[in-house]
Every structure is written in structure tokens, then in C-alpha cells.
Design a protein around this motif. Sequence first.
Motif, short mmCIF file in Angstrom:
data_model
loop_
_atom_site.label_atom_id
_atom_site.label_comp_id
_atom_site.label_asym_id
_atom_site.label_seq_id
_atom_site.Cartn_x
_atom_site.Cartn_y
_atom_site.Cartn_z
N ARG A 182 3.06 -0.43 14.02
CA ARG A 182 2.99 -0.72 12.54
C ARG A 182 1.67 -1.68 12.32
NH1 ARG A 182 1.55 -1.66 8.75
NH2 ARG A 182 2.30 -2.55 6.52
N PRO A 187 0.07 0.45 4.57
CA PRO A 187 1.23 0.81 3.80
C PRO A 187 1.20 2.21 3.41
CG PRO A 187 0.48 -1.57 3.18
CD PRO A 187 -0.34 -0.85 4.13
N GLY A 188 2.47 2.84 3.36
CA GLY A 188 2.39 4.21 3.05
C GLY A 188 2.32 5.30 4.12
N CYS A 190 3.16 6.91 7.81
CA CYS A 190 4.57 7.59 8.22
C CYS A 190 4.54 7.34 9.78
CB CYS A 190 4.95 8.78 7.72
SG CYS A 190 4.51 8.92 5.85
N HIS A 304 10.42 1.18 6.16
CA HIS A 304 11.36 1.50 5.54
C HIS A 304 12.00 2.70 5.88
CE1 HIS A 304 13.78 3.02 2.01
NE2 HIS A 304 13.02 3.88 1.87
N LYS A 306 13.33 6.03 5.39
CA LYS A 306 13.22 7.07 4.08
C LYS A 306 14.44 7.81 4.03
CE LYS A 306 10.47 9.44 0.97
NZ LYS A 306 9.38 9.51 0.19
N ILE A 324 5.90 -0.63 5.42
CA ILE A 324 5.67 -1.14 4.08
C ILE A 324 4.88 -2.52 4.08
CG2 ILE A 324 7.97 -0.57 3.05
CD1 ILE A 324 9.22 -2.80 4.65
#
Length: 324
Positions: A182, A187-188, A190, A304, A306, A324
Amino acid sequence: MLLENTLTIDAAAVQFAADVRAGLDRPGQKELSSKYFYDPVGSALFEAISVMPEYGLTRADERVLRQHASDLASMVPAPLLVCELGSGSGKKTRWILESLCRLEPVSYYPIEISPAALASCERELAQVNGLTVVGVERDYLDGLREVAARRKEGTHLLVLFLGSTIGNFDSEADRRFLQSVRQTLVPGDCLLLGADLVKPLNQLLAAYDDPAGVTAAFNLNILARINRELDADFNLRQFEHVARFNEKTSSIEMHLRSKKPQTVTIPRAEFMVQFREGETIWTESSHKYSVAELKTLAAASGFHCKEQWIDQEWQFAESLFIAI
Ligand SMILES: C[S@@+](CC[C@H](N)C(=O)[O-])C[C@H]1O[C@@H](n2cnc3c(N)ncnc32)[C@H](O)[C@@H]1O
């Protein structure tokens, strides 16, 4: 291909010797890291395991990827750069890449420590229309950082970590590893994470101890590799493959059990090791997840969850995590 230079290849050999020595010199349970399974013989044996009737994991993963590749392609942002941690042969990845390439040309970076796996991945995917494959011969996180550093402003990353390789990390180490992944993302971005789910014990044990002995050969090959690369004198016939389920950690553990008291010399690690009869070397853990556990793992590592796609025939989950 981004290749290791001679210096780093030497460094890898020194690291292998140091890790073998440290793992076999441990008080209590002796250990060898599962990442050392994958020399050319080990990578070929892994491919053979993946088609064994008892090992439903790879087929389940492929069914999910094949069925949901276009759903995935519609959910990820564009423009996109795709990288895969431990791609192996990349056979299953083809479904995702073909779906993505129908929308726009894609650059794909398989990150592998096994040059043999990387070469077969490059061959496997060479013909996909609109795809550029750039092999990265590195450890997971080094490779990922290198790929992330190459991205252009506004381009998102899709990281693939398939085949339940995440389950090879010890408890808590999976979370720490995903946190490190991470940290290289924005952010965004995948992460598509494949994870094998808890299932009946007899099904699990058969998957990791097939009667044809392919998994046993894969496990024993780690000793053969030490013989080949570190001039050791392991007698493979004096060790046997053991697969057992650890209820506490919900993991299949693979071990190599010494059939008799014996001493092994490993000259290039400047080391001699003794085994008692019945003593084992722990070579791999494969944690079996629950669906809820995967969602918790996402939250604990900055993602998150999804979407989750589950294979009902073999209980295997592909989860799409968004940073996130
Ligand atoms: C269990 S196999 C899975 C292969 C493929 N992803 C699949 O699902 O069939 C793990 C792969 O990761 C690679 N690998 C293991 N440890 C690695 C590491 N630390 N860095 C990069 N690749 C690694 C191995 O060479 C092997 O090809």
C-alpha cells in the motif's frame, strides 16, 4: 527485461547461503524460506502441481479470473499500468490482460525471482494484442517500487497477487506485507488478491500430498537446490515430504522429515547441520482464509474491499482492493 547485474546475482547467492545457514541453525524448529523453492526445477514442478487433479486451487483461481475479467476491467481506473507479484507462468493472468487490452493498450510488469518463471511468462503472453510485457527480475517489493517509480503522472497501478501466494506469509506478516504494498501506491490504485479459503481437511491434505508424489518432489527439490548451488550433500532419499494442517493458524504446513539421524555438510554456507530421526525442516505454510478475514485484512492494510468473486466449486476468492 530489467535484469539483475552480476554483482546482485552474487549477492543473491551470498544471501541464499546466509538464509540457509540461519534457517537450519535455528534452535527448535528448523526452517527454509519457501521463496527458495523456485529454481528452474522448482518452477517446473510448481506448474505440474497446478494441473494435478487433487490441487484444485489454480483451476479455481483461473475460473474466477476468466468469468470476471471483464467485470474487473470495467471497475479499474484508466490509464493503467499492471504489475504482478510472483507471476509464475502468467497463464491465468492472460484472461485479465486480454480484457484490459480490449479497452486500451496495456503495459504489464511481471515481478519474479525465478528467471525460468519469468521467461515462460514472457513467452505465454507475447501474443496478446495491445500488450507490452516488461519482465522484472526482483523480489516483490523491490520490483513493485521500481515499477511504481516508472509510472507517469495520472496513471494508476493495478497490482495482481494471485494464486494465494499471500497465504505463504506467516500470520501478521500478510498484513505487514500488504501495508508495504500500500505504501508504494496512491489512493485509487488497485490490488487484486487471490486467496484460498478454508475447506474440508481431507481436500486440503490431498492437495498438498498428491499420491503421484509431485508435491513431494517440489518440496524435496529445495534440498536438491542447496546441493546444486551450495555444494551440500543432502541425501534426498533420507528425507520425506510431510503435509499437515495447523488448526491454530488455519494453515497447511509442509515439512521435510529426516528419516534417520544424519549430518549434512553445506560447504558454500560454511556450515554443518545435524538432524535427529523424525526432526523436520519447515518449508512452507499456506494459510486458508475466511471471506470476512480478507475484508479485515484490506481495512488493516489501507485498502477498501470493493468486490469479491468466489469460486463455489473449490472455495477460492479473488478480492479487488482499492487503496484509500
Ligand atoms: C506459488 S507460486 C504462484 C505463481 C502464480 N502467481 C500462480 O498463481 O500460479 C509463487 C511465485 O512467486 C515467485 N516468488 C516467490 N517468492 C518471491 C519473491 N520474494 N519475490 C518475487 N517472486 C517471488 C515464485 O518464483 C513463484 O513463481
